[in-house]
Design a protein around this motif. Structure first.
Motif, mmCIF file in Angstrom:
data_model
loop_
_atom_site.group_PDB
_atom_site.id
_atom_site.type_symbol
_atom_site.label_atom_id
_atom_site.label_comp_id
_atom_site.label_asym_id
_atom_site.label_seq_id
_atom_site.Cartn_x
_atom_site.Cartn_y
_atom_site.Cartn_z
ATOM 1 N N GLY A 141 1.068 17.734 -10.027
ATOM 2 C CA GLY A 141 2.365 17.205 -10.433
ATOM 3 C C GLY A 141 2.437 15.705 -10.526
ATOM 4 O O GLY A 141 3.386 15.164 -11.097
ATOM 5 N N LEU A 142 1.452 15.004 -9.972
ATOM 6 C CA LEU A 142 1.480 13.543 -10.016
ATOM 7 C C LEU A 142 0.851 13.058 -11.320
ATOM 8 O O LEU A 142 -0.274 13.437 -11.659
ATOM 9 C CB LEU A 142 0.731 12.951 -8.830
ATOM 10 N N TYR A 188 0.834 -1.192 0.000
ATOM 11 C CA TYR A 188 0.000 0.000 0.000
ATOM 12 C C TYR A 188 0.876 1.253 0.000
ATOM 13 O O TYR A 188 1.822 1.361 0.780
ATOM 14 C CB TYR A 188 -0.908 0.026 1.221
ATOM 15 N N GLN A 189 0.582 2.177 -0.889
ATOM 16 C CA GLN A 189 1.251 3.470 -0.881
ATOM 17 C C GLN A 189 0.223 4.547 -1.175
ATOM 18 O O GLN A 189 -0.386 4.562 -2.252
ATOM 19 C CB GLN A 189 2.378 3.547 -1.918
ATOM 20 N N PRO A 190 -0.013 5.469 -0.220
ATOM 21 C CA PRO A 190 -1.043 6.483 -0.425
ATOM 22 C C PRO A 190 -0.686 7.417 -1.568
ATOM 23 O O PRO A 190 0.486 7.709 -1.811
ATOM 24 C CB PRO A 190 -1.078 7.233 0.917
ATOM 25 N N TRP A 191 -1.712 7.888 -2.248
ATOM 26 C CA TRP A 191 -1.502 8.733 -3.417
ATOM 27 C C TRP A 191 -0.640 9.964 -3.115
ATOM 28 O O TRP A 191 0.278 10.275 -3.882
ATOM 29 C CB TRP A 191 -2.857 9.149 -3.995
ATOM 30 N N PRO A 192 -0.864 10.693 -2.014
ATOM 31 C CA PRO A 192 -0.063 11.905 -1.787
ATOM 32 C C PRO A 192 1.420 11.634 -1.553
ATOM 33 O O PRO A 192 2.232 12.562 -1.627
ATOM 34 C CB PRO A 192 -0.699 12.528 -0.538
ATOM 35 N N ALA A 193 1.787 10.373 -1.269
ATOM 36 C CA ALA A 193 3.186 10.061 -0.984
ATOM 37 C C ALA A 193 3.974 9.693 -2.235
ATOM 38 O O ALA A 193 5.158 9.362 -2.145
ATOM 39 C CB ALA A 193 3.264 8.914 0.031
ATOM 40 N N ARG A 194 3.340 9.744 -3.410
ATOM 41 C CA ARG A 194 4.009 9.329 -4.645
ATOM 42 C C ARG A 194 5.059 10.360 -5.070
ATOM 43 O O ARG A 194 4.965 11.547 -4.732
ATOM 44 C CB ARG A 194 3.000 9.155 -5.781
ATOM 45 N N ARG A 195 5.998 9.899 -5.874
ATOM 46 C CA ARG A 195 6.969 10.787 -6.495
ATOM 47 C C ARG A 195 6.405 11.335 -7.805
ATOM 48 O O ARG A 195 5.778 10.606 -8.572
ATOM 49 C CB ARG A 195 8.281 10.042 -6.773
ATOM 50 N N ALA A 196 6.613 12.607 -8.053
ATOM 51 C CA ALA A 196 6.144 13.227 -9.287
ATOM 52 C C ALA A 196 7.103 12.907 -10.428
ATOM 53 O O ALA A 196 8.317 12.836 -10.239
ATOM 54 C CB ALA A 196 6.026 14.737 -9.111
ATOM 55 N N GLY A 203 7.203 14.846 -23.416
ATOM 56 C CA GLY A 203 6.743 16.190 -23.724
ATOM 57 C C GLY A 203 6.312 16.986 -22.521
ATOM 58 O O GLY A 203 5.732 18.071 -22.667
ATOM 59 N N GLY A 204 6.579 16.459 -21.313
ATOM 60 C CA GLY A 204 6.190 17.157 -20.104
ATOM 61 C C GLY A 204 4.742 16.958 -19.709
ATOM 62 O O GLY A 204 4.267 17.556 -18.736
ATOM 63 N N ALA A 205 4.011 16.118 -20.437
ATOM 64 C CA ALA A 205 2.604 15.873 -20.114
ATOM 65 C C ALA A 205 2.487 15.169 -18.772
ATOM 66 O O ALA A 205 3.354 14.378 -18.375
ATOM 67 C CB ALA A 205 1.952 15.033 -21.206
ATOM 68 N N ARG A 206 1.408 15.425 -18.068
ATOM 69 C CA ARG A 206 1.120 14.737 -16.805
ATOM 70 C C ARG A 206 0.018 13.694 -16.956
ATOM 71 O O ARG A 206 -0.182 12.875 -16.077
ATOM 72 C CB ARG A 206 0.697 15.750 -15.742
ATOM 73 N N LEU A 207 -0.706 13.749 -18.083
ATOM 74 C CA LEU A 207 -1.781 12.788 -18.319
ATOM 75 C C LEU A 207 -1.492 11.989 -19.580
ATOM 76 O O LEU A 207 -1.279 12.552 -20.652
ATOM 77 C CB LEU A 207 -3.124 13.506 -18.463
ATOM 78 N N ALA A 208 -1.465 10.674 -19.426
ATOM 79 C CA ALA A 208 -1.336 9.749 -20.555
ATOM 80 C C ALA A 208 -2.697 9.120 -20.811
ATOM 81 O O ALA A 208 -3.378 8.700 -19.865
ATOM 82 C CB ALA A 208 -0.304 8.672 -20.247
#
Length: 299
Positions: free
Chosen positions: A239-240, A12-20, A25-30
């Motif tokens: 940023g995530l 388990y790893q909470p969403w706010p603890a993720r690395r950005a 192309g610098g996109a954040r959404l695939a």
């Protein structure tokens, strides 16, 4: 209270603890489209139902599903060409014998071909380990023989897994699975043969649960796609990165009134092409492999 039964595939790893990190192309959404090309046995086995099935042979539901390969898939191909969108084809290997020109059309586009079992008339989760291994091997070899290389990703028919499915996939050379819909970004899973990347595959923005199970209309499904996309664009401002999959079955969305609504939704997404990475599931894998170790959870 005793510990609940669990699995040891990931922590388990909470969403706010993720690395950005960023996509190309610098996109954040695939965004990727999962096009399910499925073939079904006549007179036996599993299959989605337009109406409650009667005694076999259930001609109504078989013919409804077969419409996808005969007509709907070709309409969907034309739409993908119109909007210049790539796709990951989730392929029942039985399609090679039944509708080889359909796979050839996706091959000509350069679409990714991923494993999706032999047929959606069967479920691999009920098989003994040796038989499940043979099912994976048969499907994999058919794709390797026709495409010149084996598939790198797998989605089980009915997203059905035994307790050893991830192990068998890794042992068969697979690098990613779409079976686990537990996250909005890729995570590494543990198997007895090493790590396996779990790439998000949607159980919400997916025409089977939306249209067949929940009875949503064509416009409602199109609106779901747009709303999911717009909300994700808002969320990735933190940023995530996220992966948005859209699961499509030609016998459902290939119906004329549904593809009209799907065109509206996908055109909206395509109009934001500059800030979004439209890719394949395999493209997500390649980018993850290029990231520094520890960027993506697990592994």
């Amino acid at each position: 209270m005793a510990m609940l039964p669990g699995h040891d595939r990931y922590d388990y790893q909470p969403w706010p603890a993720r690395r950005a990190y960023a996509w190309p192309g610098g996109a954040r959404l695939a965004v990727y489209l999962g096009v399910n090309l499925e073939h079904f046995a006549f007179g036996e086995g599993l299959g989605a139902e337009l109406a409650p099935g009667g005694p076999q042979p259930d001609v109504l539901n078989f013919a409804w599903r077969d419409y996808g390969n005969r007509v709907g898939a070709w309409r969907l191909l034309a739409l993908l060409d119109e909007l210049r969108l790539p796709a990951t084809v989730l392929l029942n290997s039985a399609i090679y014998d039944y509708a080889p020109s359909l796979v050839a059309a996706h091959r000509a586009r350069g679409d990714e071909i991923a494993g999706h079992g032999r047929t959606n008339s069967e479920r691999q989760s009920v098989l003994p380990e040796a038989e499940e291994r043979a099912l994976i091997a048969e499907s994999t070899e058919a794709i390797r023989r026709h495409e010149g290389r084996p598939p790198r990703g797998w989605l089980s028919p009915w997203i059905a897994e035994s307790r050893v499915t991830p192990d068998l996939l890794a042992e068969a050379g697979y690098a990613y699975t779409l079976n686990w819909c537990a996250d909005d970004a890729p995570i590494w899973m543990r198997t007895r043969a090493g790590r396996l990347l779990a790439i998000p595959y949607p159980q919400e923005v997916n025409d089977i649960p939306a249209i067949v199970a929940r009875k949503d209309g064509a416009a409602a499904f199109a609106e779901m796609i747009v709303e999911d996309f717009e909300e994700r664009l808002r969320q990735v401002e933190d940023g995530l990165p996220q992966v948005m999959g859209i699961a499509l079955h030609p016998y459902i969305v290939g119906q004329p009134y549904r593809i009209r609504q799907l065109r509206r939704a996908l055109a909206h997404l395509a109009s934001r092409r500059g800030g979004v990475w439209f890719t394949t599931a395999g493209g997500v894998l390649d980018h993850v492999l290029s990231l520094p170790p520890g960027t993506v959870p697990g592994g």
